[in-house]
Design an enzyme around this catalytic site. Structure first.
Site, short mmCIF file in Angstrom:
data_model
loop_
_atom_site.label_atom_id
_atom_site.label_comp_id
_atom_site.label_asym_id
_atom_site.label_seq_id
_atom_site.Cartn_x
_atom_site.Cartn_y
_atom_site.Cartn_z
CE1 TYR A 1 -3.01 -3.08 0.49
CE2 TYR A 1 -3.62 -2.24 2.65
CZ TYR A 1 -3.75 -3.18 1.65
OH TYR A 1 -4.65 -4.20 1.81
CG HIS B 1 -1.03 -8.76 0.62
ND1 HIS B 1 -0.67 -7.44 0.58
CD2 HIS B 1 -2.37 -8.76 0.40
CE1 HIS B 1 -1.73 -6.69 0.36
NE2 HIS B 1 -2.78 -7.47 0.24
#
Length: 292
Positions: free
Chosen positions: A53, A116
């Site tokens: 991110y 992730h």
């Protein structure tokens, strides 16, 4: 606000708030500062981010500045971050990634660290190397957990097959959390049942569908039930997960949305829950079932 008191006991022995603040696609120091200021103000005590991110440093800066304002300690906040798929299977890069996240977030430990994605970047999803890379990743993360850098370990986007493989070879540390796409258009009933049976907490992302697709928020059944309950479609969708004990990490930039996302003190009746479970199923985000 009683919702802030809703917690889940993880298999790792730690407590995690059921409602967290999501930061996917929220960028820029000033923007991050403002949204974290408002999220702490209305009662959020859990923040979800990820290496990919690219906002960990701004979150770290905001928390360092804002915790004293709200008379909070680091221990009052639950921070989740995630390993980039480009580091999967590479012990040296995994260690560097965890250390980078710690430094960026200005903390000595991460409350929850997730893999992730079950695949590694730059190799095909169908590659038979993926299971071996996943095993190496988990082994390294267990070592880092033992050193005290990580409190709870989990995964994101894992299917039942990926979880079964991990549980067979998890070095005595089963995943505490599986963060997956989950909403009435993608109920994931089989996965949720499996995780509950194994003591893995399910946390939902894309609870409202995705930013680029409002199909779920505008579903006539969703809007109809929401108006009957006098709540917004977004609040209804978040409560749908919460009422099942599924964690949520809604993201928002507007103050009123941040506030609404934690104001979930209502109950969806059985008939309405049934109607939400019977909606047609669509997947909005990426599909991990293609990863070998």
């Amino acid at each position: 606000m009683s919702n802030t008191m809703q917690n889940v006991f993880l298999s790792s022995g730690y407590i995690m708030p059921l409602i967290g603040f999501g930061t996917y696609r929220i960028e820029g120091r000033h923007v991050i500062y403002e949204v974290i200021n408002e999220s702490l103000n209305v009662g959020f005590r859990s923040i979800d981010t990820a290496a990919v991110y690219r906002n960990e440093e701004d979150i770290g800066y905001a928390l360092t500045e804002l915790l004293p304002k709200y008379n909070l300690q680091r221990s009052d906040i639950f921070i989740t971050t995630k390993l980039s798929p480009s580091d999967n299977g590479n012990p040296k890069r995994i260690e560097q990634s965890v250390q980078r996240s710690l430094k960026a977030l200005n903390t000595t430990y991460i409350d929850l660290y997730l893999i992730h994605w079950p695949g590694a970047a730059h190799i095909p999803e169908s590659s038979t190397n993926n299971p071996d890379l996943r095993t190496k990743t988990w082994d390294k993360l267990v070592d880092l957990q033992k050193q005290g850098f990580i409190r709870s370990l989990g995964v994101s986007n894992y299917t039942v097959d990926h979880l079964e493989e991990l549980l067979k070879n998890c070095k005595g540390v089963p995943p505490a959390v599986n963060q997956v796409e989950c909403h009435p258009h993608y109920c994931q009933e089989g996965l949720i049942k499996y995780c509950k049976g194994k003591g893995i907490h399910v946390q939902a992302y894309s609870s409202l569908g995705t930013s680029s697709n409002t199909k779920l928020l505008k579903d006539p059944i969703v809007t109809n039930i929401a108006s009957q309950l006098n709540v917004s479609p977004a609040q209804l969708l978040l409560k749908w997960a919460l009422q099942q004990g599924i964690g949520i990490i809604p993201k928002a930039v507007k103050k009123e949305h941040i506030r609404d996302n934690i104001l979930l003190n209502f109950v969806i009746d059985e008939k309405s829950m049934k109607a939400l479970f019977s909606l047609p199923q669509y997947k909005y985000a990426w599909d991990p079932s293609n990863v070998y």
